[in-house]
Design a protein around this motif. Structure first.
Motif, mmCIF file in Angstrom:
data_model
loop_
_atom_site.group_PDB
_atom_site.id
_atom_site.type_symbol
_atom_site.label_atom_id
_atom_site.label_comp_id
_atom_site.label_asym_id
_atom_site.label_seq_id
_atom_site.Cartn_x
_atom_site.Cartn_y
_atom_site.Cartn_z
ATOM 1 N N GLY A 10 102.445 17.057 -113.104
ATOM 2 C CA GLY A 10 101.484 17.625 -112.156
ATOM 3 C C GLY A 10 100.226 16.832 -111.945
ATOM 4 N N CYS A 11 100.202 15.570 -112.360
ATOM 5 C CA CYS A 11 99.001 14.750 -112.178
ATOM 6 C C CYS A 11 98.845 14.354 -110.713
ATOM 7 C CB CYS A 11 99.092 13.496 -113.045
ATOM 8 S SG CYS A 11 97.706 12.356 -112.842
ATOM 9 N N PHE A 12 97.669 14.614 -110.137
ATOM 10 C CA PHE A 12 97.439 14.217 -108.748
ATOM 11 C C PHE A 12 96.625 12.934 -108.635
ATOM 12 C CE2 PHE A 12 93.633 16.878 -109.444
ATOM 13 C CZ PHE A 12 92.636 16.084 -108.905
ATOM 14 N N GLY A 13 95.924 12.546 -109.715
ATOM 15 C CA GLY A 13 95.111 11.342 -109.608
ATOM 16 C C GLY A 13 94.714 10.781 -110.962
ATOM 17 N N LEU A 14 94.555 9.468 -111.005
ATOM 18 C CA LEU A 14 94.091 8.779 -112.204
ATOM 19 C C LEU A 14 92.918 7.887 -111.847
ATOM 20 C CD1 LEU A 14 97.517 7.690 -113.783
ATOM 21 C CD2 LEU A 14 96.014 9.521 -114.592
ATOM 22 N N PHE A 15 91.936 7.877 -112.731
ATOM 23 C CA PHE A 15 90.798 6.971 -112.557
ATOM 24 C C PHE A 15 90.913 5.851 -113.577
ATOM 25 C CE2 PHE A 15 86.722 5.218 -113.555
ATOM 26 C CZ PHE A 15 86.079 5.116 -112.331
ATOM 27 N N THR A 16 90.748 4.622 -113.100
ATOM 28 C CA THR A 16 90.776 3.455 -113.982
ATOM 29 C C THR A 16 89.625 2.536 -113.610
ATOM 30 O OG1 THR A 16 93.178 3.511 -114.302
ATOM 31 C CG2 THR A 16 92.089 1.431 -114.685
ATOM 32 N N GLY A 17 88.978 1.977 -114.601
ATOM 33 C CA GLY A 17 87.850 1.082 -114.337
ATOM 34 C C GLY A 17 88.311 -0.295 -113.898
ATOM 35 N N ILE A 18 88.603 -0.445 -112.644
ATOM 36 C CA ILE A 18 88.967 -1.769 -112.108
ATOM 37 C C ILE A 18 87.801 -2.736 -112.303
ATOM 38 C CG2 ILE A 18 89.360 -3.060 -109.963
ATOM 39 C CD1 ILE A 18 91.866 -1.773 -110.915
ATOM 40 N N GLU A 19 86.596 -2.290 -111.954
ATOM 41 C CA GLU A 19 85.323 -3.013 -112.111
ATOM 42 C C GLU A 19 85.167 -4.208 -111.185
ATOM 43 O OE1 GLU A 19 84.169 -0.826 -113.618
ATOM 44 O OE2 GLU A 19 85.046 -0.356 -115.542
ATOM 45 N N ALA A 20 86.221 -5.036 -111.043
ATOM 46 C CA ALA A 20 86.127 -6.225 -110.180
ATOM 47 C C ALA A 20 87.533 -6.745 -109.901
ATOM 48 C CB ALA A 20 85.288 -7.309 -110.840
ATOM 49 N N PHE A 21 87.638 -7.509 -108.821
ATOM 50 C CA PHE A 21 88.895 -8.187 -108.507
ATOM 51 C C PHE A 21 88.796 -9.675 -108.845
ATOM 52 C CE2 PHE A 21 89.172 -4.287 -106.219
ATOM 53 C CZ PHE A 21 90.525 -3.999 -106.081
ATOM 54 N N ASP A 22 87.766 -10.032 -109.588
ATOM 55 C CA ASP A 22 87.499 -11.415 -109.984
ATOM 56 C C ASP A 22 88.024 -11.632 -111.407
ATOM 57 O OD1 ASP A 22 86.169 -13.661 -111.216
ATOM 58 O OD2 ASP A 22 84.794 -13.694 -109.524
ATOM 59 N N THR A 23 89.039 -12.457 -111.559
ATOM 60 C CA THR A 23 89.679 -12.668 -112.855
ATOM 61 C C THR A 23 88.725 -13.257 -113.885
ATOM 62 O OG1 THR A 23 91.822 -12.996 -111.769
ATOM 63 C CG2 THR A 23 91.616 -13.768 -114.041
ATOM 64 N N LYS A 24 87.880 -14.188 -113.476
ATOM 65 C CA LYS A 24 86.945 -14.806 -114.418
ATOM 66 C C LYS A 24 85.964 -13.775 -114.974
ATOM 67 C CE LYS A 24 87.025 -19.487 -112.438
ATOM 68 N NZ LYS A 24 86.202 -20.560 -111.808
ATOM 69 N N TRP A 25 85.461 -12.915 -114.108
ATOM 70 C CA TRP A 25 84.534 -11.875 -114.564
ATOM 71 C C TRP A 25 85.236 -10.925 -115.517
ATOM 72 C CZ3 TRP A 25 83.876 -6.671 -114.845
ATOM 73 C CH2 TRP A 25 82.584 -6.194 -115.039
ATOM 74 N N LEU A 26 86.475 -10.544 -115.190
ATOM 75 C CA LEU A 26 87.224 -9.621 -116.038
ATOM 76 C C LEU A 26 87.528 -10.238 -117.399
ATOM 77 C CD1 LEU A 26 89.701 -8.161 -113.405
ATOM 78 C CD2 LEU A 26 87.839 -6.933 -114.516
ATOM 79 N N GLN A 27 87.816 -11.537 -117.418
ATOM 80 C CA GLN A 27 88.140 -12.209 -118.669
ATOM 81 C C GLN A 27 86.999 -12.060 -119.679
ATOM 82 O OE1 GLN A 27 91.155 -14.098 -119.475
ATOM 83 N NE2 GLN A 27 90.213 -13.686 -121.464
ATOM 84 N N LYS A 28 85.768 -12.086 -119.183
ATOM 85 C CA LYS A 28 84.607 -11.985 -120.069
ATOM 86 C C LYS A 28 84.246 -10.537 -120.387
ATOM 87 C CE LYS A 28 79.690 -13.136 -120.442
ATOM 88 N NZ LYS A 28 78.506 -13.741 -119.783
ATOM 89 N N ASN A 29 84.438 -9.631 -119.435
ATOM 90 C CA ASN A 29 83.926 -8.276 -119.586
ATOM 91 C C ASN A 29 84.986 -7.200 -119.813
ATOM 92 O OD1 ASN A 29 80.860 -8.509 -118.812
ATOM 93 N ND2 ASN A 29 81.964 -9.765 -117.339
ATOM 94 N N LYS A 30 86.199 -7.438 -119.329
ATOM 95 C CA LYS A 30 87.236 -6.413 -119.449
ATOM 96 C C LYS A 30 88.607 -7.083 -119.407
ATOM 97 C CE LYS A 30 87.660 -1.578 -118.307
ATOM 98 N NZ LYS A 30 87.086 -0.454 -117.550
ATOM 99 N N ALA A 31 88.932 -7.794 -120.489
ATOM 100 C CA ALA A 31 90.134 -8.634 -120.525
ATOM 101 C C ALA A 31 91.422 -7.839 -120.352
ATOM 102 C CB ALA A 31 90.169 -9.424 -121.833
ATOM 103 N N GLN A 32 91.418 -6.545 -120.740
ATOM 104 C CA GLN A 32 92.638 -5.749 -120.606
ATOM 105 C C GLN A 32 93.037 -5.522 -119.155
ATOM 106 O OE1 GLN A 32 89.736 -4.588 -121.797
ATOM 107 N NE2 GLN A 32 89.373 -2.436 -121.303
#
Length: 524
Positions: A274-296
């Protein structure tokens, strides 16, 4: 004779009853005194804290400044024997304001404060509050026992949904099945507090549903609903299906981390539950930024991940961090162009600046490098105000933030995106889910209108003064006392400073953050 004894006990209980006021303290990002009755999610900490008090010996009232606007009712503020306050980091000064009001009206009121700001600066907090709570909500039991005696502590600590007036007239309920997160993002307050992931007992979760009563939609408040224990995840889904089949709610939504999507089976499991929605912290579409701040977040391409969720019939929500401290405005505009030009994905539900929350790795690193702007106030550590040095000239950044928070220049692109999104997913999403998915478009273009139910400020001049830069940002009107307060509390209406005019850590916070202060001065 027994009836006489019972009568005496009843009279004694009435005489000994304590009056408890629990407040969620809140500053609005616009710096205006505006209520946000339709903002989701709503604060629920007061509901859980109220469960610590004995219902037989305590009269409990709650007030939610997020929902109702600033608390300035003299009668209510003079009423309690104990004032309990909680709130986000930026709301610390509101706790001081309410403390001044309550003590002016009742010199014997006991003041209790907790939450992330108190945990970050406990020594400074003890200057103002009788109890500065640095633990989880269960610490409230110890406070009550110390202040009133063990008889005033509830036999079982269950959330008091019956007192949460801000959920009574709505079809949305809130529950929590776990606490904290198993990841350590450098900008997250949970990382700064060293909080570990905790699982709740299944029976306790069931009791929350029963106490809440029947609702149309449930939003789980877990920092990470998926967690790191698959067996526990599956057990909760079974409970959710059980309670859903029993008619307690129709559907639900939750926050998960990106590792949830590593297993394709998970989407089917939550959809069937019955789940209608999920929230996930995408934060950015920039791989370099994610590598430093949110590698997962770099294991799967972001677009693929969002599309996979939507194709499975689960609405995908996310937020975007406009990190002007490590990225140029031109880069951020390119990213926004990409997002609004890709109808296969939902639009972000909100746009925020990086927040150097006290005690986090981001705060420590920023202070050490001298990157926190001079004269930054604790009040400025919200989601809308820039408190860190940007790459581009600060005036250009201010103009960018001012326009982007109303999505000026993107509204036609948002409309085209919404039409394209509708065409692509109309056969896969129900009408309700489609409405939820397209709600991000409304939040981006008219967030104030959507969350405040058409409230129009008579203080538009103040809105134009909103600079989005901490050093220049004016104080809220609530820093001016709503009524006469004792002169002893004059300083309670002065802003708590994070940095001084030179950009060093403010002296008042040095006792709590002394190590970082030394590092900052050496590096600067």
């Amino acid at each position: 004779m027994s009836n006489i004894i019972v009568s005496k006990l009843s009279r004694r209980r009435i005489r000994n009853r304590k009056r408890i006021l629990i407040v969620n303290c809140y500053f609005d990002y616009t710096r205006l005194s505006v209520p946000r009755p339709f903002k989701t999610p709503q604060a629920m900490a007061p509901v859980y804290l109220a469960g610590a008090f004995s219902d037989e010996l305590c009269d409990i009232r709650m007030y939610n400044e997020q929902y109702s606007g600033p608390l300035e009712d003299e009668h209510l503020l003079s009423w309690p024997d104990m004032l309990v306050m909680t709130g986000l980091t930026s709301a610390f000064d509101r706790m001081l304001h309410l403390t001044a009001y309550a003590r002016t009206k009742n010199a014997n009121v006991i003041v209790v404060a907790g939450g992330s700001p108190v945990r970050a600066i406990p020594n400074y907090s003890r200057r103002f509050f009788d109890y500065a709570c640095c633990g989880d909500i269960e610490e409230m039991n110890e406070v009550i026992a110390d202040a009133f005696g063990k008889d005033y502590v509830a036999r079982e600590m269950l959330p008091r949904y019956d007192l949460a007036y801000w959920t009574q007239s709505r079809r949305i309920g809130y529950a929590e099945t776990s606490r904290n997160c198993n990841f350590r993002c450098p900008f997250c307050v949970l990382t700064g507090e060293g909080a570990r992931y905790q699982k709740y007992d299944i029976d306790y979760i069931r009791k929350q549903f029963i106490a809440m009563g029947k609702k149309r939609h449930i939003i789980f408040l877990d920092n990470n609903f998926y967690g790191n224990d698959r067996k526990f995840f599956l057990e909760r889904l079974e409970l959710i299906k059980e309670m859903r089949n029993a008619g307690f709610f129709h559907d639900w939504a939750a926050l998960v981390t990106n590792d949830f999507f590593y297993n394709d089976e998970n989407l089917k499991l939550v959809h069937d539950a019955g789940c209608f929605g999920l929230f996930t912290g995408i934060e950015a579409f920039d791989t370099k930024w994610l590598q430093k701040n949110k590698a997962q977040n770099i294991r799967f391409p972001q677009v693929e991940l969002i599309r996979k969720s939507l194709d499975a019939g689960v609405v995908f929500h996310y937020g975007l961090i406009l990190d002007v401290t490590t990225r140029r405005i031109s880069e951020l505009r390119q990213e926004l162009d990409f997002i609004t030009g890709t109808p296969e994905i939902t639009l972000p539900g909100y746009l925020v600046q990086p927040i150097p929350i006290l005690g986090t790795p981001l705060f420590n690193e920023s202070l050490a490098k001298g990157n926190i702007l001079p004269e930054t106030k604790l009040r400025d550590l919200d989601s809308a105000t820039l408190a860190l040095r940007p790459l581009d000239p600060i005036d250009e950044v201010a103009d960018f933030l001012r326009n982007i928070h109303s999505f000026s220049g993107y509204r036609l692109r948002v409309l085209k995106h919404s039409l394209g999104f509708y065409k692509r997913y109309r056969s896969k999403l129900s009408n309700f889910k489609m409405l939820v998915a397209l709600n991000s478009s409304l939040l981006l273009c008219a967030e104030r209108l959507v969350t405040s139910c058409g409230w129009i400020s008579s203080q538009r001049k103040r809105t134009r003064q909103h600079t989005y830069i901490s050093t220049r940002e004016p104080l809220d009107d609530t820093y001016k006392p709503a009524f006469r307060v004792d002169s002893r509390y004059e300083d309670y209406f002065k802003p708590t400073m994070v940095t001084d005019k030179a950009g060093y850590l403010a002296e008042d916070l040095a006792e709590d953050l002394l190590v970082t202060q030394k590092v900052a001065r050496i590096n600067k």
